[in-house]
Design a protein around this motif. Sequence first.
Motif, PDB file in Angstrom:
ATOM      1  N   MET A   1       1.042  -0.945   0.071  1.00 19.35           N
ATOM      2  CA  MET A   1       0.238  -0.116  -0.158  1.00 19.35           C
ATOM      3  C   MET A   1       0.909   0.982  -0.064  1.00 19.35           C
ATOM      4  O   MET A   1       1.771   1.493   0.495  1.00 19.35           O
ATOM      5  CB  MET A   1      -1.335   0.129   1.378  1.00 19.35           C
ATOM      6  N   ARG A   3       0.736   5.424  -0.390  1.00 20.85           N
ATOM      7  CA  ARG A   3       0.200   6.856   0.401  1.00 20.85           C
ATOM      8  C   ARG A   3       0.378   8.168  -0.257  1.00 20.85           C
ATOM      9  O   ARG A   3       2.245   7.813  -0.166  1.00 20.85           O
ATOM     10  CB  ARG A   3       0.003   7.076   2.224  1.00 20.85           C
ATOM     11  N   LYS A  41       3.760   9.033  -4.911  1.00 17.77           N
ATOM     12  CA  LYS A  41       3.355   7.733  -3.632  1.00 17.77           C
ATOM     13  C   LYS A  41       4.571   7.684  -3.884  1.00 17.77           C
ATOM     14  O   LYS A  41       5.392   6.795  -2.560  1.00 17.77           O
ATOM     15  CB  LYS A  41       2.578   6.671  -4.587  1.00 17.77           C
TER      16      LYS A  41
ATOM     17  N   THR B  38      -6.663   8.808  -3.133  1.00 16.23           N
ATOM     18  CA  THR B  38      -7.657   7.687  -3.958  1.00 16.23           C
ATOM     19  C   THR B  38      -9.073   7.846  -4.217  1.00 16.23           C
ATOM     20  O   THR B  38      -9.504   7.619  -3.614  1.00 16.23           O
ATOM     21  CB  THR B  38      -6.772   7.302  -4.927  1.00 16.23           C
ATOM     22  N   GLU B  41      -9.236   4.745  -2.338  1.00 19.45           N
ATOM     23  CA  GLU B  41      -8.890   4.277  -1.198  1.00 19.45           C
ATOM     24  C   GLU B  41     -10.569   4.938   0.037  1.00 19.45           C
ATOM     25  O   GLU B  41     -11.308   4.207   0.707  1.00 19.45           O
ATOM     26  CB  GLU B  41      -8.065   5.565  -0.615  1.00 19.45           C
ATOM     27  N   GLN B  54      -6.692  -3.795  -3.291  1.00 21.18           N
ATOM     28  CA  GLN B  54      -5.420  -2.231  -3.391  1.00 21.18           C
ATOM     29  C   GLN B  54      -3.756  -3.337  -3.699  1.00 21.18           C
ATOM     30  O   GLN B  54      -3.562  -3.943  -2.460  1.00 21.18           O
ATOM     31  CB  GLN B  54      -5.485  -1.839  -2.730  1.00 21.18           C
ATOM     32  N   ASP B  57      -0.764  -0.685  -6.709  1.00 17.59           N
ATOM     33  CA  ASP B  57      -0.672   1.053  -5.796  1.00 17.59           C
ATOM     34  C   ASP B  57      -0.052   1.708  -6.800  1.00 17.59           C
ATOM     35  O   ASP B  57       0.075   2.928  -6.324  1.00 17.59           O
ATOM     36  CB  ASP B  57      -1.089   0.959  -4.261  1.00 17.59           C
ATOM     37  N   LYS B  58       0.431   1.127  -7.972  1.00 18.76           N
ATOM     38  CA  LYS B  58       0.510   2.172  -8.929  1.00 18.76           C
ATOM     39  C   LYS B  58       0.561   1.648 -10.110  1.00 18.76           C
ATOM     40  O   LYS B  58       1.603   2.332 -11.115  1.00 18.76           O
ATOM     41  CB  LYS B  58       2.601   2.327  -8.336  1.00 18.76           C
ATOM     42  N   CYS B  64      -6.662  -3.023  -9.006  1.00 22.03           N
ATOM     43  CA  CYS B  64      -8.036  -1.885  -8.288  1.00 22.03           C
ATOM     44  C   CYS B  64      -8.585  -1.760 -10.001  1.00 22.03           C
ATOM     45  O   CYS B  64      -9.791  -0.044 -10.085  1.00 22.03           O
ATOM     46  CB  CYS B  64      -6.788  -0.410  -8.107  1.00 22.03           C
ATOM     47  N   CYS B  76      -6.544   3.138  -8.077  1.00 20.28           N
ATOM     48  CA  CYS B  76      -5.442   3.737  -7.523  1.00 20.28           C
ATOM     49  C   CYS B  76      -5.236   4.957  -8.304  1.00 20.28           C
ATOM     50  O   CYS B  76      -4.048   5.906  -7.255  1.00 20.28           O
ATOM     51  CB  CYS B  76      -4.397   2.425  -6.665  1.00 20.28           C
TER      52      CYS B  76
END
Lengths: 331, 175
Positions: A1, A3, A41, B38, B41, B54, B57-58, B64, B76
């Motif tokens: 994850m 953020r 991120k 996002t 989220e 998730q 996440d990139k 996602c 995401c």
Amino acid sequence: MLRLPIFQTKTPTNLEELLSAMSESGARLIAGGTDLLPNLKHRLDTPETLVSIDRVEELRHITWDEDARALRIGAGVTLADIAADNEVGEHFPSLVKAASLVASPLIRNMATLGGNINLDTRCRYVNQSEFWRSAIGGCLKSEGDVCHVVPKGRSCAAAMSSDCVPVLISLGATLIQVGPQGRRELALVDYYSSDGIEHTQKLVGEITTEVQIPLPAGESAAHYSKWTVRKSIDFPLLSIAMNFTLSSQGADAVIEEAIICLGVLAAKPKVLRTDKLVGLRFGDEVTASLVGELCFKHGKTLENVPYEADYRRSMLRVFGRRAIRQLADSR
Amino acid sequence: MLAQLMPARDKAPMPDALLLSMKVNGEDVEVAAPAHFTLLEVLRYKLDLIGSKQGCDKGDCGACTVQVDGKAKLSCLTLAAQANGREVRTVEGMTAAHLHPIQDCMDKEVAAQCGFCTPGILMAAEAYLSKVGRAVSREEVAEALAGNLCRCTGYVKIVDAIVGASEIMANTEQD
């Protein structure tokens, strides 16, 4: 994850609001966000405000300009829409190919042409998590003051990794920039500099609104090749865009002008000198070998993206030769 | 070390600065969220729609994937603010009285092992099949799912399932 850092967002609905939001300090533009958000991120930047262009309709046009004999594509048009557009496909097949080779279908549904033009340079030592970078103490482009690609190097060697940029340069595209100082037009090839940190000529508060691509005057043949680790998702290991102006139709045509642009070497796309190709027969094996040699000779690769630099440089010769062969065979 | 590198803003409290109104799976939803959230989220941590996963996440894995105004996108990498006022469809919206043909075929072909990639694949496949509206080939499915990674199955059964579903959906439309 992963953020995101804390920031505020703005979603202007027209160009005027967008420019005023961008003139405030700490503002950063977000288009598709497919490259910016992973970078945030990874804490490569911590802007105070993200200004989204996704509601600005003025940036989402593909129009034919009869007076200028050029196609005008708004900076907010997604790569999926460019790849699917009939007019782009008819006149600029190499651009369709480049747009449809970017990352994955999901990313192409989001990523924009303006974003691809202003794509931040990439490097194997920069585009990593903050934790990864902290282990090597960062670099010129992140938290440190050394370059891990060129030992003792004082300028950043991160690579321009856009798929569309080499193609647009080979097609002679013009960029429209709008900002506090007004509107200006410049050749896309002049937009980039060799510094991996400040790699564009973008002025403060300025945004890219449009790209204009002139229709080829005579008989032409254009191509884009991209080499990646996997077949999808990845950024290019090397990219070659070619655009030839030819004397006639058919395989025995003679080259009148050749533009070859290489990406992913350093921060600036490399336009090759191609005088030697003028006057040669397009379909000849000698011509194909010469194109391969030119790509190899002038394509100085660095260890800034995955795979060894020597291997990538050898593959420039292979991909260059294959590209013109493929173009000649398809005629 | 990491704490020193983090800018002060990273540790500041997070007010729910945004009030979003979206249509999620056909229902009008109003939800407050911090501006830097996002869409993923918001879905997972504000609306409890935990079907969308998730993963990386990139933008690499596609776990996602949701549909925003009918287009398959990565939640995401979509800001909550960008999804405001739009129509969002997640895997939770796919099942009505019956399983969707893609779900049904995925089940029959045993096209999921750990199942983590399945919601994203369902969303990407549904968006693609409703766009083309006909039976598709294996190559076309592979191309359409090029942004959805699966580390278990080797893709063969997933592709089989989606090709099968496309035939069922095309036949149903003709009837």
